[in-house]
Every structure is written in C-alpha cells, then in structure tokens.
Design a protein around this motif. Sequence first.
Motif, PDB file in Angstrom:
ATOM      1  N   ALA A  23       0.796  -1.319   0.138  1.00  0.00           N
ATOM      2  CA  ALA A  23       0.016   0.048  -0.107  1.00  0.00           C
ATOM      3  C   ALA A  23       0.692   1.160  -0.015  1.00  0.00           C
ATOM      4  N   ALA A  24       2.119   1.071  -0.392  1.00  0.00           N
ATOM      5  CA  ALA A  24       3.067   2.198  -0.401  1.00  0.00           C
ATOM      6  C   ALA A  24       2.678   3.464  -1.379  1.00  0.00           C
ATOM      7  N   ASN A  25       1.983   3.111  -2.399  1.00  0.00           N
ATOM      8  CA  ASN A  25       1.352   4.328  -3.304  1.00  0.00           C
ATOM      9  C   ASN A  25       0.045   4.491  -3.251  1.00  0.00           C
ATOM     10  N   SER A  26      -0.739   3.669  -2.900  1.00  0.00           N
ATOM     11  CA  SER A  26      -2.118   3.813  -2.722  1.00  0.00           C
ATOM     12  C   SER A  26      -2.374   4.606  -1.334  1.00  0.00           C
TER      13      SER A  26
ATOM     14  N   SER B 160      11.113   1.595   9.740  1.00  0.00           N
ATOM     15  CA  SER B 160      11.844   0.505   9.740  1.00  0.00           C
ATOM     16  C   SER B 160      11.596  -0.228   8.508  1.00  0.00           C
ATOM     17  N   ALA B 161      12.210  -1.712   8.538  1.00  0.00           N
ATOM     18  CA  ALA B 161      12.171  -2.481   7.338  1.00  0.00           C
ATOM     19  C   ALA B 161      10.670  -2.968   6.892  1.00  0.00           C
ATOM     20  N   ILE B 162       9.957  -2.937   8.143  1.00  0.00           N
ATOM     21  CA  ILE B 162       8.154  -3.378   8.010  1.00  0.00           C
ATOM     22  C   ILE B 162       7.391  -2.428   8.323  1.00  0.00           C
ATOM     23  N   ALA B 163       7.866  -0.886   8.585  1.00  0.00           N
ATOM     24  CA  ALA B 163       6.850   0.056   8.784  1.00  0.00           C
ATOM     25  C   ALA B 163       7.223   1.406   8.426  1.00  0.00           C
ATOM     26  N   TYR B 164       6.107   1.973   7.776  1.00  0.00           N
ATOM     27  CA  TYR B 164       6.377   3.477   7.312  1.00  0.00           C
ATOM     28  C   TYR B 164       5.002   4.105   7.638  1.00  0.00           C
ATOM     29  N   THR B 165       5.089   5.334   7.481  1.00  0.00           N
ATOM     30  CA  THR B 165       3.933   6.141   7.990  1.00  0.00           C
ATOM     31  C   THR B 165       3.749   7.335   6.672  1.00  0.00           C
TER      32      THR B 165
ATOM     33  N   ASN C  69      10.564   8.258   0.746  1.00  0.00           N
ATOM     34  CA  ASN C  69       9.567   7.605   0.055  1.00  0.00           C
ATOM     35  C   ASN C  69      10.129   6.074  -0.896  1.00  0.00           C
ATOM     36  N   ALA C  70      11.375   6.412  -1.393  1.00  0.00           N
ATOM     37  CA  ALA C  70      11.945   5.472  -2.044  1.00  0.00           C
ATOM     38  C   ALA C  70      12.468   4.155  -1.075  1.00  0.00           C
ATOM     39  N   THR C  71      12.931   4.608   0.106  1.00  0.00           N
ATOM     40  CA  THR C  71      13.358   3.623   0.933  1.00  0.00           C
ATOM     41  C   THR C  71      12.028   2.848   1.447  1.00  0.00           C
ATOM     42  N   SER C  72      10.911   3.507   1.708  1.00  0.00           N
ATOM     43  CA  SER C  72       9.938   2.909   2.133  1.00  0.00           C
ATOM     44  C   SER C  72       9.073   2.104   1.113  1.00  0.00           C
ATOM     45  N   GLU C  73       9.315   2.544  -0.035  1.00  0.00           N
ATOM     46  CA  GLU C  73       8.780   1.718  -1.229  1.00  0.00           C
ATOM     47  C   GLU C  73       9.553   0.295  -1.429  1.00  0.00           C
ATOM     48  N   GLN C  74      10.934   0.104  -1.303  1.00  0.00           N
ATOM     49  CA  GLN C  74      11.662  -0.889  -1.465  1.00  0.00           C
ATOM     50  C   GLN C  74      11.500  -1.987  -0.138  1.00  0.00           C
ATOM     51  N   SER C  75      11.265  -1.165   0.838  1.00  0.00           N
ATOM     52  CA  SER C  75      11.152  -1.977   2.126  1.00  0.00           C
ATOM     53  C   SER C  75       9.703  -2.760   1.880  1.00  0.00           C
TER      54      SER C  75
END
Length: 305
Positions: free
Chosen positions: A109-112, A196-201, A249-255
């Motif tokens: 759901a990084a983009n949505s 973190s590798a499994i979390a973003y806001t 955002n790029a780091t969150s996308e890859q994770s």
Amino acid sequence: MSFVVKAVGILQQPANGVLLWNNTSVRNMATLKDISRRLKSVKSIQKITKSMKMVSAAKYAKAERELRAARSYGMSAKSFYDSLEVEKVEGPQKQVLIAATSDRGLCGAANSSIIKNIRAQLTDPKQNLEGTKVVAIGDKSRAGLARTHAANLLLSINEVGKRSLVFGDASAIAQQLISSGFEFDSAEIVYNKFKSAIAYTTSRQKILSNEAIANSKSIQVYDSTDADVLRSFQEFNLASVLYYAMKENATSEQSSRMTAMDNATKNAGELINKLTTYYNRTRQAVITTELIEIISGAAALEQKN
C-alpha cells in the motif's frame, strides 16, 4: 451384437457401433491436467517473487544508506519551514499537493496510501478544489488521481525511480513547479516516511511560497534579504525538502516491496503444498476408479461366460 468394453474403462461401443470415450475418465484426466498446469504456474510465480524479493532487498539496503545522507538536507529545510512564523491569511488560498509516489507497483500500500490521502483532501467539501493543484511524481499517482481529479493535475513527472535519485532530479522538479506559472500560497508534500524495514507512515511536509517567506516576521529581522536572495533560498529549500521526501519514499517503497514479495513467496509455497496434495488425491481417485471398472468388467464377463 452391441457390447460395452469396461476392461480399460475408456472405450464404449453403443448400439450404433461407434466407439466413444468414457466421459468420466476424460473428465478426470482433464482435471489432473488442469491441476498440473496450475501447479506449474504457481511454481513459476514463486520463482519470480523470490527473485524480486532478493532484488528489492539489495535496493533497500542501498536506499537506506543514501537516506542517511539525504536527511541532512531535509531536516534543515524542514526545521526552517516548521519554525517560520507566518501570519494566517483569511479566505481561499492556492495550494499545491505534491504526491511522491513511484512508477512501479507490487509494493503493498505504499502508493495507494498516498493517493487515498490526497483524494480524501480533494473530496473534502470544506476544501476549495478550484485553488488546489496536484503535482504527481510517479505514474502511480498520475493514474490514480487522473480518473477522478484530472482537472486538479498541474504537473506529471515520471521515470524518476529508474535509477538512484540524486539532488539534481529534485532540483529539476522544483524548477518545473516554480516555472509552471501557478502562483501558490502554500504546498504540501505527501510521502511515506521510513521507520523500519516493515513499517512506514504516510506524512506531510508543508512548504511556503516566496511571498509568505518574505512577509514572515522571522525573515524581516535580517537586513540583506532582497527578493533575489529570498527566491534563491526558497528554490534551494524546496529542492532540499523534495529530495528528502523522495528519498524517504524510495526507501519505504523498497522495504514494502521486499515485504510484499516475501509474503507472496510464502503464500505461493502454501498453495503449492495444497495443490500437490490435491493432485495426489485426485490421481489416486482416478486410479482407484479405473481399477474398480476393470474388476467390475472382469467379473461381468466371468458371470456371462
């Protein structure tokens, strides 16, 4: 004389003397073929998702290293905008929403989440839609917002994430926004902040216009701040915040893609186990049915003789 051959459970000869395939056996064989084809396709999908997970893991490690260096750009510009004292202006204002998404999907759901965040603001009846424009960074935000809010799109920028993002890319985007001809009062960058590798806001960073910065009480205490200096300073700050937000955002996308592909690989493995069990049971049922038909046919022939 008409007869029925059940010794192999495949052929039948009715009264007209024409040989036909047994529909039951053909149906069972087709079922086994369908299961085998499905099992093969799921195994291929598992190989692809496993490879994508490994690629995303390598890209994630690189993006996380680059994010540490980019935070020095963003934090200084972010603290400047957050600490700036600006007088509130009554009435409708021209606002720009910058959606920092990617060109590719398969990242959860990084983009949505960014698209839903912006869409919720655009559909809010309290917002003035005529004075709000959207800058879509990435094909996902452009495609997601063009269907419902095409009139609000100001700029669309893609092919940013094909290679590692550099400060020059953010500067070019900032220059396009400034030279677009749309004089905005304020802007907000909507991006995913890496935790973190499994979390973003999903976060927002406010950006002020050149006029708002010039009228601020905090800037007026400086003597040597003419219009050219303020414009150059605002352009650099805008590029710095954009660079920082896009790196986050790029780091969150890859994770997120790494986690999504890991889950897809595990799900494919579970489906392979279920299909393998179902295939073996169906195959055993077909063999058992054929054995029963052979035994029944042999017993019928013995009784007839």
